[in-house]
Design a protein around this motif. Structure first.
Motif, short mmCIF file in Angstrom:
data_model
loop_
_atom_site.label_atom_id
_atom_site.label_comp_id
_atom_site.label_asym_id
_atom_site.label_seq_id
_atom_site.Cartn_x
_atom_site.Cartn_y
_atom_site.Cartn_z
N GLN A 152 0.83 -1.21 0.00
CA GLN A 152 0.00 0.00 0.00
C GLN A 152 0.86 1.26 0.00
N LYS A 153 2.04 1.15 0.59
CA LYS A 153 2.96 2.30 0.65
C LYS A 153 3.39 2.72 -0.75
N PHE A 154 3.59 1.75 -1.61
CA PHE A 154 4.09 2.05 -2.95
C PHE A 154 2.99 2.12 -4.01
N TYR A 155 1.86 1.41 -3.79
CA TYR A 155 0.82 1.35 -4.81
C TYR A 155 -0.47 2.05 -4.39
N GLY A 156 -0.55 2.46 -3.14
CA GLY A 156 -1.76 3.10 -2.67
C GLY A 156 -2.67 2.10 -1.96
N LYS A 157 -3.71 2.62 -1.34
CA LYS A 157 -4.60 1.77 -0.55
C LYS A 157 -5.40 0.79 -1.40
N ASN A 158 -5.63 1.13 -2.64
CA ASN A 158 -6.41 0.26 -3.51
C ASN A 158 -5.54 -0.70 -4.31
N VAL A 159 -4.41 -1.07 -3.76
CA VAL A 159 -3.48 -1.96 -4.45
C VAL A 159 -4.17 -3.30 -4.76
N SER A 160 -3.92 -3.82 -5.95
CA SER A 160 -4.54 -5.08 -6.37
C SER A 160 -3.86 -6.27 -5.69
N GLU A 161 -4.60 -7.37 -5.67
CA GLU A 161 -4.04 -8.59 -5.08
C GLU A 161 -2.83 -9.07 -5.87
N GLU A 162 -2.87 -8.86 -7.17
CA GLU A 162 -1.76 -9.27 -8.03
C GLU A 162 -0.48 -8.53 -7.65
N LYS A 163 -0.60 -7.23 -7.38
CA LYS A 163 0.56 -6.45 -6.98
C LYS A 163 1.12 -6.91 -5.64
N ILE A 164 0.22 -7.23 -4.72
CA ILE A 164 0.67 -7.73 -3.41
C ILE A 164 1.44 -9.03 -3.59
N TYR A 165 0.92 -9.92 -4.45
CA TYR A 165 1.61 -11.19 -4.70
C TYR A 165 2.99 -10.95 -5.33
N ASN A 166 3.06 -9.99 -6.25
CA ASN A 166 4.33 -9.72 -6.92
C ASN A 166 5.41 -9.26 -5.95
N MET A 167 5.01 -8.51 -4.93
CA MET A 167 5.98 -8.02 -3.96
C MET A 167 6.23 -9.02 -2.84
N SER A 168 5.39 -10.04 -2.73
CA SER A 168 5.49 -10.97 -1.61
C SER A 168 6.01 -12.36 -2.01
N ILE A 169 5.57 -12.85 -3.16
CA ILE A 169 5.84 -14.23 -3.54
C ILE A 169 6.78 -14.27 -4.74
#
Length: 587
Positions: free
Chosen positions: A60-77
């Motif tokens: 959320q810090k880099f993509y905003g509060k409406n960050v997509s699940e895909e973006k979260i996966y890209n930064m996590s997995i």
């Protein structure tokens, strides 16, 4: 007079034997349910590491509060290369937060034109060397296809995955222990009571498995179910064989194995509609209580009764065979038969042990070869059957193909086994199965359809060879040793079954190695099978003397064994005058 000759008069596979065999075949189908339901209990749903809140906050810090699940996966997995060379998201690791904490800014990275700072940050850490960490909060499993399996409920992937193969192996280790003891128990207490008690206990333990609160209870229940399996399966298999005449033994043996394959359809039917493993387990094991009706329907083996000196009980069963088969024989045939049988001495009623199978060097060599063939047969059979999930595609379709192919496998045996003999048939199927397994293992993933085809061919051939070795073994050993021998040989088969889930782990070294290994083992066992004595159209040996004579028979020359002229004349005489002078009678 031999009992096989008596059955030739009253019917080798008449209405009486057929009625009993229907009961036996239903037990064979149930035995398949216990084993193959494991495939659906332990199927692995799609999964990934549970994303901790810290990763979501960072995204959320880099993509905003409406960050997509895909973006979260890209930064996590992280993306990793799969077994087939295709990149996929890791199911066992997360990108360590330290990668981001130590690089709070993009630094000197060059940002491409029209690329946001956040996207450049993601690209930098998707290509640079990263450090990973195991899932700190466990894994999240998809419920899209499976509502619940033991994998999703007990979190059995990644570092816990060994528990899946271990639990499967424990089932077969239980079968191993059961095989070692079931023969002596069946020979001591009889086929019928052994079956009834073990089947009741299977019902109780099956329900316990469905209610397992932890993996330890589940694994223990599998061990006990495996332990009980030989007691009910081997007892009724031997009982069915002993009710049948020599000329029909091959057919009855194959029918049993066909029904074992039919049991897989029962499994896949319920598994397709019941996607919760606990509910599926109850559906698999609860109908076991219906076998309680066998108390009234299933008789004891007359061969076993005679071997234990219980002549009056055997007489009732034999009279029932004559009555139901409506055999046209003179009154008193059964009494005449039994009058010629001397009451067994204590020595003949003593229960044989596995040591009797190796008391001479001929017995030892033959028994060692039999046991090795059982071990390899089981390892290849269950290596293919329990790992259909690894073939890719639809699990249910693959499972149906693997089960359905057993029907033509045993059907082909009916056509060739009496023409080629047990030995050559076993050789042909085991070598062909070995070649098919090797080819399936070395084919490139792009030829997926051919991989499945060769695997199915391998399953067909190893199923057929299993039918041959299951028939050959009790045909070779005498009555007093038969079920002990079958139990001992089957125990070695369970060693192979227990090894099968572990052999598959060789794919961590090389993807094709498991199939190459079981293929080479199958070819080796097939070659050694040429040293078995031929048993086609032979009488079942009744004592150790006949057993030793069989082992001295020519190996590389097939002989046709028919009832001799004197035996045929004796049958005709008995039809005319069953009360003639007593003759030597074998059981």
């Amino acid at each position: 007079m031999h009992l096989d000759e008596f059955l030739k008069v009253v019917g080798e596979f008449g209405p009486y034997q057929k009625r009993q065999y229907v009961l036996v075949c239903l037990v064979s189908s149930y035995a398949a349910v216990v084993i193959f339901s494991l495939v659906f209990f332990s199927v692995a749903p799609e999964h990934h590491c549970t994303i901790p809140a810290a990763y979501k906050e960072l995204s959320q810090k880099f993509y905003g509060k409406n960050v997509s699940e895909e973006k979260i996966y890209n930064m996590s997995i992280p993306w990793v290369e799969g077994k087939n060379g295709i990149f996929e998201r890791s199911s066992c690791f997360l990108i360590s937060l330290k990668n981001y904490e130590n690089n709070s800014s993009i630094g000197n990275a060059t940002i491409p034109l029209n690329t946001s700072v956040a996207d450049a940050f993601e690209q930098k850490f998707s290509v640079d060397n990263q450090t990973f960490e195991a899932c700190p909060e466990g894994r999240t499993y998809s419920q899209k296809t499976y509502a619940s399996t033991i994998v999703s409920e007990f979190d059995l992937k990644c570092e816990n995955e060994w528990q899946i193969s271990f639990s499967k192996s424990m089932l077969f280790i239980g079968k191993l222990v059961g095989d070692l003891l079931s023969g002596m128990v069946c020979d001591r207490f009889g086929r019928r009571p052994t079956f009834l008690v073990s089947m009741f206990l299977s019902l109780v333990v099956g329900v316990l498995l469905a209610l397992s609160p932890v993996m330890a209870v589940y694994t223990t229940a599998l061990f006990i179910l495996g332990f009980l399996n030989p007691f009910y399966y081997l007892s009724v298999f031997t009982l069915g064989l002993e009710f049948t005449g020599a000329g029909k033994r091959n057919i009855t043996g194959f029918v049993l194995h066909i029904f074992f394959g039919v049991g897989t359809f029962y499994v896949v039917l319920f598994a397709y509609f019941i996607r919760n493993w606990r509910h599926l387990a109850l559906a698999m094991f609860s109908p076991c209580f219906l076998f309680g009706i066998y108390w009234f329907l299933l008789p004891e083996s007359f061969r076993w009764l005679l071997s234990r000196g219980r002549t009056e009980e055997a007489k009732k069963v034999l009279n029932k065979v004559v009555e139901v088969n409506k055999a046209e024989v003179e009154e008193g045939l059964v009494a005449s038969l039994l009058d010629g049988i001397e009451k067994p001495s204590k020595t003949t009623t003593d229960t044989a042990t596995a040591l009797d199978m190796v008391r001479t060097w001929r017995r030892a060599v033959f028994t060692l070869n039999i046991c090795f063939n059982w071990l390899v047969n089981a390892m290849v059979y269950y290596g293919l059957s329990l790992n259909v999930e690894s073939l890719g595609g639809s699990l249910y379709l693959n499972f149906i193909l693997m089960g359905a192919i057993e029907i033509p496998a045993y059907g082909s045996l009916v056509l060739i086994i009496d023409r080629l003999g047990r030995r050559k048939t076993l050789f042909f199927y085991m070598v062909t199965a070995g070649v098919a397994c090797i080819v399936s293992g070395v084919l490139p993933y792009e030829l997926h359809w051919l991989i499945i085809t060769t695997a199915v061919v391998g399953k067909m051939c190893i199923s057929a060879s299993f039918g041959v070795i299951y028939l050959l073994t009790p045909e070779c050993y005498p009555t007093t040793m038969r079920i002990v021998a079958l139990g001992t040989a089957s125990a070695f088969g369970r060693v192979g079954s227990a090894l099968a889930p572990q052999v598959i782990l060789l794919q961590e070294i090389m993807t094709s190695l498991p199939f190459i290994f079981i293929g080479v083992m199958s070819i080796t066992a097939g070659i050694l099978s040429l040293f078995f004595p031929e048993t086609v159209r032979r009488k079942l040996p009744q004592n150790t003397a006949e057993f030793d004579e069989l082992l001295r028979s020519p190996i590389f020359r097939t002989e046709k064994h028919e009832l001799d002229k004197d035996s045929s004349n004796e049958l005709l005489d008995l039809k005319k005058d069953p009360r003639r002078e007593k003759s030597d009678v074998s059981i």
